[in-house]
Design a protein around this motif. Structure first.
Motif, short mmCIF file in Angstrom:
data_model
loop_
_atom_site.label_atom_id
_atom_site.label_comp_id
_atom_site.label_asym_id
_atom_site.label_seq_id
_atom_site.Cartn_x
_atom_site.Cartn_y
_atom_site.Cartn_z
N CYS A 258 0.84 -1.20 0.00
CA CYS A 258 0.00 0.00 0.00
C CYS A 258 0.88 1.25 0.00
O CYS A 258 2.09 1.19 0.24
CB CYS A 258 -0.93 -0.01 1.20
SG CYS A 258 -0.11 0.20 2.80
N GLY A 259 0.28 2.39 -0.27
CA GLY A 259 1.03 3.64 -0.27
C GLY A 259 1.66 3.91 1.09
O GLY A 259 1.00 3.79 2.12
N GLY A 260 2.93 4.26 1.12
CA GLY A 260 3.64 4.51 2.36
C GLY A 260 3.87 3.26 3.18
O GLY A 260 4.19 3.36 4.38
N GLY A 261 3.76 2.08 2.55
CA GLY A 261 3.83 0.83 3.29
C GLY A 261 5.17 0.14 3.26
O GLY A 261 5.25 -1.08 3.50
N CYS A 262 6.26 0.86 2.94
CA CYS A 262 7.58 0.26 2.93
C CYS A 262 8.63 1.36 3.02
O CYS A 262 8.33 2.54 2.80
CB CYS A 262 7.80 -0.60 1.68
SG CYS A 262 7.79 0.36 0.15
N LEU A 263 9.86 0.98 3.32
CA LEU A 263 10.94 1.96 3.42
C LEU A 263 11.35 2.48 2.05
O LEU A 263 11.85 3.60 1.93
CB LEU A 263 12.15 1.34 4.11
CG LEU A 263 11.93 0.88 5.55
CD1 LEU A 263 13.21 0.28 6.13
CD2 LEU A 263 11.43 2.01 6.43
N LEU A 264 11.15 1.70 1.00
CA LEU A 264 11.54 2.10 -0.35
C LEU A 264 10.93 3.45 -0.72
O LEU A 264 11.58 4.29 -1.34
CB LEU A 264 11.11 1.04 -1.35
CG LEU A 264 11.44 1.33 -2.82
CD1 LEU A 264 12.94 1.21 -3.07
CD2 LEU A 264 10.68 0.38 -3.74
N GLU A 265 9.67 3.66 -0.33
CA GLU A 265 9.02 4.92 -0.68
C GLU A 265 9.63 6.09 0.08
O GLU A 265 9.70 7.21 -0.43
CB GLU A 265 7.52 4.81 -0.42
CG GLU A 265 6.82 3.87 -1.40
CD GLU A 265 5.34 3.80 -1.14
OE1 GLU A 265 4.70 4.87 -1.13
OE2 GLU A 265 4.82 2.68 -0.95
N TYR A 266 10.08 5.85 1.30
CA TYR A 266 10.79 6.89 2.04
C TYR A 266 12.11 7.23 1.34
O TYR A 266 12.49 8.39 1.23
CB TYR A 266 11.06 6.45 3.48
CG TYR A 266 9.83 6.49 4.36
CD1 TYR A 266 9.59 7.55 5.21
CD2 TYR A 266 8.90 5.46 4.32
CE1 TYR A 266 8.46 7.59 6.02
CE2 TYR A 266 7.76 5.48 5.11
CZ TYR A 266 7.56 6.55 5.96
OH TYR A 266 6.44 6.59 6.75
N TRP A 267 12.81 6.19 0.87
CA TRP A 267 14.08 6.42 0.17
C TRP A 267 13.86 7.20 -1.12
O TRP A 267 14.73 7.96 -1.55
CB TRP A 267 14.75 5.10 -0.12
CG TRP A 267 15.06 4.29 1.11
CD1 TRP A 267 15.19 4.76 2.38
CD2 TRP A 267 15.24 2.88 1.19
NE1 TRP A 267 15.45 3.73 3.26
CE2 TRP A 267 15.49 2.56 2.55
CE3 TRP A 267 15.23 1.84 0.27
CZ2 TRP A 267 15.72 1.26 3.00
CZ3 TRP A 267 15.46 0.55 0.70
CH2 TRP A 267 15.71 0.26 2.04
N ALA A 268 12.67 7.03 -1.73
CA ALA A 268 12.39 7.77 -2.96
C ALA A 268 12.28 9.26 -2.70
O ALA A 268 12.55 10.08 -3.59
CB ALA A 268 11.10 7.25 -3.59
N HIS A 269 11.87 9.64 -1.49
CA HIS A 269 11.69 11.05 -1.16
C HIS A 269 12.82 11.62 -0.30
O HIS A 269 13.00 12.83 -0.24
CB HIS A 269 10.35 11.24 -0.44
CG HIS A 269 9.17 10.87 -1.27
ND1 HIS A 269 8.65 11.69 -2.25
CD2 HIS A 269 8.40 9.75 -1.28
CE1 HIS A 269 7.61 11.10 -2.82
NE2 HIS A 269 7.43 9.92 -2.25
N THR A 270 13.57 10.73 0.38
CA THR A 270 14.71 11.18 1.17
C THR A 270 15.93 10.37 0.75
O THR A 270 16.45 10.57 -0.33
CB THR A 270 14.44 11.03 2.68
OG1 THR A 270 14.13 9.67 2.98
CG2 THR A 270 13.25 11.90 3.11
#
Length: 328
Positions: A258-270
């Motif tokens: 789901c959206g925001g459901g993993c660290l990968l998405e954080y790495w995409a923005h930070t």
């Protein structure tokens, strides 16, 4: 009904969860016996096969509620897809993503339950989790319509598609999937919730379950998502998966992250420096409305056994590529 499997004296037993207690059933009952039954039939199975006293939930060890014959993991949350593509430097999903619910087959031998440890896979430095929902097939079926598919869903559960991001990155462009990047662990649990219990959460053709994750007891700051944001309903996913093949009781179909459901998405923005990958000792907890919570602890793994490079340039046999003529 909440259908669980527990370790009772070293033997896996099906049990039914009621608030903070569990009722073990006889060894003659399997998870699929309850999944294929109607709600009234399932209650009769429980009454006839209750075995021993009701136990406090806190005093039993939960196992994965099902040993799936097959495990399909889809990609149905557009926000997660966008975050993943941003990290890869891509601008938009391939058009095919909007035409059909895509999935890959995962490793059924790597299924673990709630509270089980997950070892860092050999050679991994970027370990990640994935917050997902999943359905478990109750009745067998083939070439199902979405309308018929609803009757073939035996229940819902949480799913954690653990990912070694650095092991995936060099092999995914080859087109054969994540290879060892997703070959080591899949968490399912804490139990299977039958569809009738989740009907209050239904909004038109979707379940609207709030989803969020915690790392070491702390909710992720970007928040979670809602299952109503899936691009495809589970009924549509089951229908697509059944095209030209039979789905069988116990098969698992997961929603994708789901959206925001993993660290990968954080790495995409930070970056992975700001939000570090998982390390031994980290506890990942997934939570869903109407289902509950599932936690797993990361532990150290073993080193990667070295292999030689491919042997290429060897003498090849002569081949005759003359087109074959048939009598058709």
């Amino acid at each position: 009904m909440k259908i669980a499997r527990i370790d009772l004296g070293g033997t896996a037993r099906v049990a039914v969860v009621d608030r903070d207690h569990v009722q073990p059933l006889t060894t003659a009952v399997s998870t699929t016996d309850l999944l294929v039954a109607s709600p009234s039939e399932a209650r009769n199975v429980v009454v006839r096969n209750a075995d021993g006293p009701v136990l406090p939930l806190s005093e039993v060890r939960l196992l994965a509620p099902v040993d799936p014959p097959t495990l399909r993991d889809f990609l149905t949350f557009e926000e997660h897809l966008e975050g993943s593509l941003k990290l890869l430097g891509a601008h938009a999903p391939l058009p095919v993503w909007y035409e059909m619910p895509l999935f890959y087959f995962s490793n059924t031998n790597a299924v673990v339950g709630p509270d089980a440890t997950v070892a860092v896979p050999p050679g991994c430095e970027l370990l990640d989790f994935e917050l997902e929902l999943a359905v478990v097939i109750g009745k067998p079926g083939r070439d199902l319509t979405p309308e018929r598919a609803r009757d073939h869903i035996g229940g819902y559960t949480l799913f954690n598609d653990w990912s070694a991001r650095d092991l995936m990155a060099p092999v995914v462009p080859f087109g054969m999937g994540p290879v060892k990047g997703k070959d080591f662990a899949n968490s399912i649990g804490p139990w299977i919730v039958t569809p009738d219990e989740l009907e209050p959460y239904r909004r038109d053709d979707r379940l609207a379950l709030e989803l969020h994750a915690k790392l070491n007891g702390v909710p992720l700051p970007a928040g979670g998502d809602n299952s109503a944001n899936m691009a495809w309903s589970f009924e549509e996913m089951v229908s697509f998966a059944s095209r030209g093949t039979e789905l069988r009781p116990g098969d698992v179909l997961a929603s994708g992250t789901c959206g925001g459901g993993c660290l990968l998405e954080y790495w995409a923005h930070t970056s992975a420096d700001d939000v570090p990958p998982l390390r031994p000792g980290d506890v990942v907890t997934l939570v869903a409305d109407g289902i509950g919570a599932m936690s797993n602890t990361v532990v150290a793994g073993v080193g990667a056994t070295p292999l030689p490079r491919a042997r290429v340039g060897r003498t090849r046999r002569h081949r005759d590529w003359t087109p074959v003529r048939s009598n058709r």
